[in-house]
Design a protein around this motif. Structure first.
Motif, PDB file in Angstrom:
ATOM      1  N   THR A   3       0.860  -1.187   0.000  1.00  0.00           N
ATOM      2  CA  THR A   3       0.000   0.000   0.000  1.00  0.00           C
ATOM      3  C   THR A   3       0.894   1.234   0.000  1.00  0.00           C
ATOM      4  O   THR A   3       1.890   1.290   0.734  1.00  0.00           O
ATOM      5  CB  THR A   3      -0.907   0.011   1.243  1.00  0.00           C
ATOM      6  OG1 THR A   3      -1.804  -1.097   1.161  1.00  0.00           O
ATOM      7  CG2 THR A   3      -1.704   1.303   1.330  1.00  0.00           C
ATOM      8  N   TYR A  27      -2.248   1.135   8.387  1.00  0.00           N
ATOM      9  CA  TYR A  27      -1.465   0.500   7.316  1.00  0.00           C
ATOM     10  C   TYR A  27      -0.001   0.464   7.751  1.00  0.00           C
ATOM     11  O   TYR A  27       0.844   1.185   7.212  1.00  0.00           O
ATOM     12  CB  TYR A  27      -1.597   1.297   6.017  1.00  0.00           C
ATOM     13  CG  TYR A  27      -3.016   1.539   5.541  1.00  0.00           C
ATOM     14  CD1 TYR A  27      -3.719   0.552   4.854  1.00  0.00           C
ATOM     15  CD2 TYR A  27      -3.646   2.766   5.761  1.00  0.00           C
ATOM     16  CE1 TYR A  27      -5.015   0.782   4.397  1.00  0.00           C
ATOM     17  CE2 TYR A  27      -4.939   3.000   5.318  1.00  0.00           C
ATOM     18  CZ  TYR A  27      -5.612   1.993   4.635  1.00  0.00           C
ATOM     19  OH  TYR A  27      -6.889   2.224   4.188  1.00  0.00           O
ATOM     20  N   ASP A  80      -0.572  -2.341  -5.014  1.00  0.00           N
ATOM     21  CA  ASP A  80      -1.929  -2.631  -5.479  1.00  0.00           C
ATOM     22  C   ASP A  80      -2.981  -1.720  -4.857  1.00  0.00           C
ATOM     23  O   ASP A  80      -4.145  -1.741  -5.255  1.00  0.00           O
ATOM     24  CB  ASP A  80      -2.304  -4.089  -5.239  1.00  0.00           C
ATOM     25  CG  ASP A  80      -2.292  -4.476  -3.765  1.00  0.00           C
ATOM     26  OD1 ASP A  80      -1.961  -3.619  -2.917  1.00  0.00           O
ATOM     27  OD2 ASP A  80      -2.594  -5.642  -3.464  1.00  0.00           O
ATOM     28  N   THR A  81      -2.576  -0.887  -3.869  1.00  0.00           N
ATOM     29  CA  THR A  81      -3.505   0.033  -3.220  1.00  0.00           C
ATOM     30  C   THR A  81      -2.803   1.362  -2.966  1.00  0.00           C
ATOM     31  O   THR A  81      -1.672   1.372  -2.454  1.00  0.00           O
ATOM     32  CB  THR A  81      -4.023  -0.532  -1.879  1.00  0.00           C
ATOM     33  OG1 THR A  81      -4.578  -1.829  -2.089  1.00  0.00           O
ATOM     34  CG2 THR A  81      -5.091   0.378  -1.280  1.00  0.00           C
ATOM     35  N   VAL A  83      -3.541   5.014  -1.081  1.00  0.00           N
ATOM     36  CA  VAL A  83      -4.468   5.656  -0.148  1.00  0.00           C
ATOM     37  C   VAL A  83      -4.025   7.097   0.100  1.00  0.00           C
ATOM     38  O   VAL A  83      -2.865   7.350   0.446  1.00  0.00           O
ATOM     39  CB  VAL A  83      -4.525   4.894   1.193  1.00  0.00           C
ATOM     40  CG1 VAL A  83      -5.484   5.590   2.160  1.00  0.00           C
ATOM     41  CG2 VAL A  83      -4.948   3.446   0.971  1.00  0.00           C
ATOM     42  N   ARG A 108      -2.926   7.190 -11.262  1.00  0.00           N
ATOM     43  CA  ARG A 108      -3.845   6.292 -11.943  1.00  0.00           C
ATOM     44  C   ARG A 108      -3.235   5.777 -13.249  1.00  0.00           C
ATOM     45  O   ARG A 108      -3.347   4.583 -13.574  1.00  0.00           O
ATOM     46  CB  ARG A 108      -5.165   7.028 -12.230  1.00  0.00           C
ATOM     47  CG  ARG A 108      -6.109   6.397 -13.238  1.00  0.00           C
ATOM     48  CD  ARG A 108      -6.445   4.932 -12.982  1.00  0.00           C
ATOM     49  NE  ARG A 108      -7.115   4.744 -11.729  1.00  0.00           N
ATOM     50  CZ  ARG A 108      -6.810   3.786 -10.841  1.00  0.00           C
ATOM     51  NH1 ARG A 108      -5.806   2.946 -11.087  1.00  0.00           N
ATOM     52  NH2 ARG A 108      -7.469   3.651  -9.719  1.00  0.00           N
ATOM     53  N   ALA A 114      -4.235  -0.558  -9.783  1.00  0.00           N
ATOM     54  CA  ALA A 114      -4.281  -0.322  -8.334  1.00  0.00           C
ATOM     55  C   ALA A 114      -5.607   0.314  -7.917  1.00  0.00           C
ATOM     56  O   ALA A 114      -6.214   1.084  -8.675  1.00  0.00           O
ATOM     57  CB  ALA A 114      -3.118   0.572  -7.907  1.00  0.00           C
ATOM     58  N   ARG A 115      -6.044  -0.017  -6.702  1.00  0.00           N
ATOM     59  CA  ARG A 115      -7.182   0.680  -6.112  1.00  0.00           C
ATOM     60  C   ARG A 115      -6.686   2.009  -5.554  1.00  0.00           C
ATOM     61  O   ARG A 115      -5.729   2.034  -4.778  1.00  0.00           O
ATOM     62  CB  ARG A 115      -7.808  -0.142  -4.978  1.00  0.00           C
ATOM     63  CG  ARG A 115      -8.585  -1.352  -5.448  1.00  0.00           C
ATOM     64  CD  ARG A 115      -9.168  -2.126  -4.280  1.00  0.00           C
ATOM     65  NE  ARG A 115      -9.982  -1.268  -3.430  1.00  0.00           N
ATOM     66  CZ  ARG A 115     -11.260  -0.950  -3.682  1.00  0.00           C
ATOM     67  NH1 ARG A 115     -11.842  -1.404  -4.778  1.00  0.00           N
ATOM     68  NH2 ARG A 115     -11.940  -0.180  -2.858  1.00  0.00           N
ATOM     69  N   ILE A 116      -7.320   3.110  -5.922  1.00  0.00           N
ATOM     70  CA  ILE A 116      -6.992   4.425  -5.369  1.00  0.00           C
ATOM     71  C   ILE A 116      -8.156   4.857  -4.489  1.00  0.00           C
ATOM     72  O   ILE A 116      -9.304   4.922  -4.946  1.00  0.00           O
ATOM     73  CB  ILE A 116      -6.726   5.460  -6.470  1.00  0.00           C
ATOM     74  CG1 ILE A 116      -5.538   5.023  -7.342  1.00  0.00           C
ATOM     75  CG2 ILE A 116      -6.441   6.832  -5.848  1.00  0.00           C
ATOM     76  CD1 ILE A 116      -5.157   6.016  -8.427  1.00  0.00           C
ATOM     77  N   ILE A 117      -7.844   5.150  -3.235  1.00  0.00           N
ATOM     78  CA  ILE A 117      -8.867   5.443  -2.235  1.00  0.00           C
ATOM     79  C   ILE A 117      -8.572   6.801  -1.609  1.00  0.00           C
ATOM     80  O   ILE A 117      -7.461   7.042  -1.115  1.00  0.00           O
ATOM     81  CB  ILE A 117      -8.882   4.361  -1.137  1.00  0.00           C
ATOM     82  CG1 ILE A 117      -9.093   2.964  -1.755  1.00  0.00           C
ATOM     83  CG2 ILE A 117      -9.955   4.660  -0.100  1.00  0.00           C
ATOM     84  CD1 ILE A 117      -8.820   1.829  -0.790  1.00  0.00           C
ATOM     85  N   HIS A 143     -11.369   4.802  -6.851  1.00  0.00           N
ATOM     86  CA  HIS A 143     -12.365   3.757  -6.607  1.00  0.00           C
ATOM     87  C   HIS A 143     -13.394   4.163  -5.559  1.00  0.00           C
ATOM     88  O   HIS A 143     -14.557   3.772  -5.647  1.00  0.00           O
ATOM     89  CB  HIS A 143     -11.664   2.471  -6.161  1.00  0.00           C
ATOM     90  CG  HIS A 143     -10.982   1.739  -7.267  1.00  0.00           C
ATOM     91  ND1 HIS A 143      -9.748   2.130  -7.754  1.00  0.00           N
ATOM     92  CD2 HIS A 143     -11.357   0.662  -7.991  1.00  0.00           C
ATOM     93  CE1 HIS A 143      -9.391   1.293  -8.727  1.00  0.00           C
ATOM     94  NE2 HIS A 143     -10.340   0.411  -8.894  1.00  0.00           N
TER      95      HIS A 143
END
Length: 291
Positions: A3, A27, A80-81, A83, A108, A114-117, A143
Motif C-alpha cells: 500500500t 497501514y 496494489d492500493t 491511499v 492512476r 491499483a485501487r486508489i482510495i 475507486h
C-alpha cells in the motif's frame, strides 16, 4: 503487494504528520510518499519505506525522469492500493487543485490496476472551471471517496458521485487514544502524563486585535512563528514527534488558534476550552465550527 500512502507529508505541517500517524496505525507496512523522509520518520518515531512525491513541477519532473531511484517509478508492479488518508488537499488555491489533481490522475496512469482510495478528505466547493475540471478528473480516477464533513459530501454529490462522511483522520486517531484508551503501536505515551494547566495559542496570519496571553505559541508549521508578536512572553514550540504533539495538546486547558488542525487536535485531546483567534480564515474551519 504494498500500500502506498500519499498526502502532504514531509512539508513540516503538524496536522499532516498526525494524519500520517493515523494512517500508519491502519497501514503499518505501507510505503510513504514524503517530501522529507528524514523529517517524517523522525516525527513518527518509526522507520518505514519512503519515496518522493509524484512530480508536479519542472524540477521534480527532471529528477523523476533522470533519476528514478527513490521515486514511485521504482514501485511499478509492487503496489496494489494507493491511499490518500486525509486532509484538505482539494481546497482554497488553484495550485493545490493542480498538485493533487495531477498527482491522483498521474498515479492512476502509472498504476492502472491499483485501487486508489481517498479517505477523510475535506473538499471545498470548486470556485472556477479549473477546479471543476480537476474534481471531475479526480472522481473518475478513484475507486472510492470518504470525506470529513457533510459539506464535502455535498460537493461530491453535486458532481454526480457519493462519499461517506467519516470525520477528520487526525481527530478520529486522537479520539481512539483518549476516548477508547488505545495505545499507540510503538509508543509508551501515558495518558496521565500531563495536567491540563497550559494555555496554547496558534496563528497562521497576522492578528490585528489584542494577542492573547499564553504559556506556549504552538507552531503547526515552522513559518507560523513569524506571526508571534514581539511582546509575547510565552515559549514558542514546534513539536518534534507525535508523542510531543499529543502531550502538548493533552496539557491544554485553553487553546486559541487559527489553523484547523490546531483546533481539531485540542478538542480531540480533551481541551475544555477551544476558541478561534479572530474570524475563521477558510471554509473548512467554518464547517468544523458548525459541527
Amino acid at each position: 503487494m504494498k500500500t502506498l500512502l500519499v498526502g502532504n507529508f514531509g512539508a513540516r505541517n503538524v496536522g499532516d504528520e498526525m494524519i500520517l500517524a493515523s494512517a500508519l496505525e491502519r497501514y503499518p507496512d505501507a510505503i510513504v510518499a514524503t517530501a522529507d523522509a528524514e523529517f517524517s520518520t523522525r516525527f513518527q518515531e518509526k522507520k518505514f519505506q519512503t519515496v518522493l512525491p509524484f512530480p508536479t513541477g519542472l524540477r521534480s519532473w527532471l529528477r523523476f525522469l533522470s533519476h528514478p531511484e527513490g521515486t514511485v517509478r521504482e514501485l511499478k508492479g509492487t503496489v496494489d492500493t494507493i491511499v490518500f488518508p486525509g486532509g484538505g488537499l482539494l481546497a482554497i488555491k488553484d495550485k493545490a487543485w493542480w498538485i493533487w489533481g495531477s498527482t491522483i490522475v498521474g498515479l492512476r496512469k502509472m498504476f492502472p490496476e491499483a485501487r486508489i482510495i481517498l479517505e477523510a478528505q475535506g473538499i471545498d466547493t470548486p470556485k472556477n472551471d479549473w477546479q471543476k475540471f480537476w474534481l471531475n478528473r479526480v472522481i473518475d480516477s478513484v475507486h472510492s471517496i470518504s470525506v470529513r464533513d457533510k459539506e464535502s459530501a455535498e460537493v461530491i454529490f453535486s458532481f454526480g458521485s457519493s462519499a461517506e462522511v467519516v470525520g477528520d483522520a487526525a481527530e478520529n486517531f486522537l479520539k481512539k487514544i483518549f476516548v477508547e484508551g488505545r495505545k499507540l503501536q510503538s509508543s509508551n505515551f501515558n495518558l496521565q502524563s500531563s495536567k491540563k494547566d497550559t494555555v496554547l495559542v496558534n496563528a497562521r496570519a497576522k492578528f490585528h486585535g489584542e494577542f492573547p496571553q499564553a504559556d506556549i505559541f504552538l507552531a503547526m508549521e515552522p513559518g507560523d512563528v513569524r506571526w508571534v508578536p514581539e511582546k509575547f512572553s510565552g515559549k514558542i514550540v514546534f513539536p518534534d514527534t507525535v508523542q510531543e504533539t499529543i502531550a502538548l495538546f493533552h496539557s491544554a486547558k485553553v487553546a486559541i488558534g487559527q489553523r484547523l488542525h490546531f483546533l481539531i487536535m485540542a478538542k480531540a485531546c480533551g481541551c475544555p476550552e477551544v476558541k478561534t483567534l479572530g474570524e475563521p480564515y477558510a471554509e473548512k474551519v467554518k464547517n468544523w465550527l458548525r459541527r
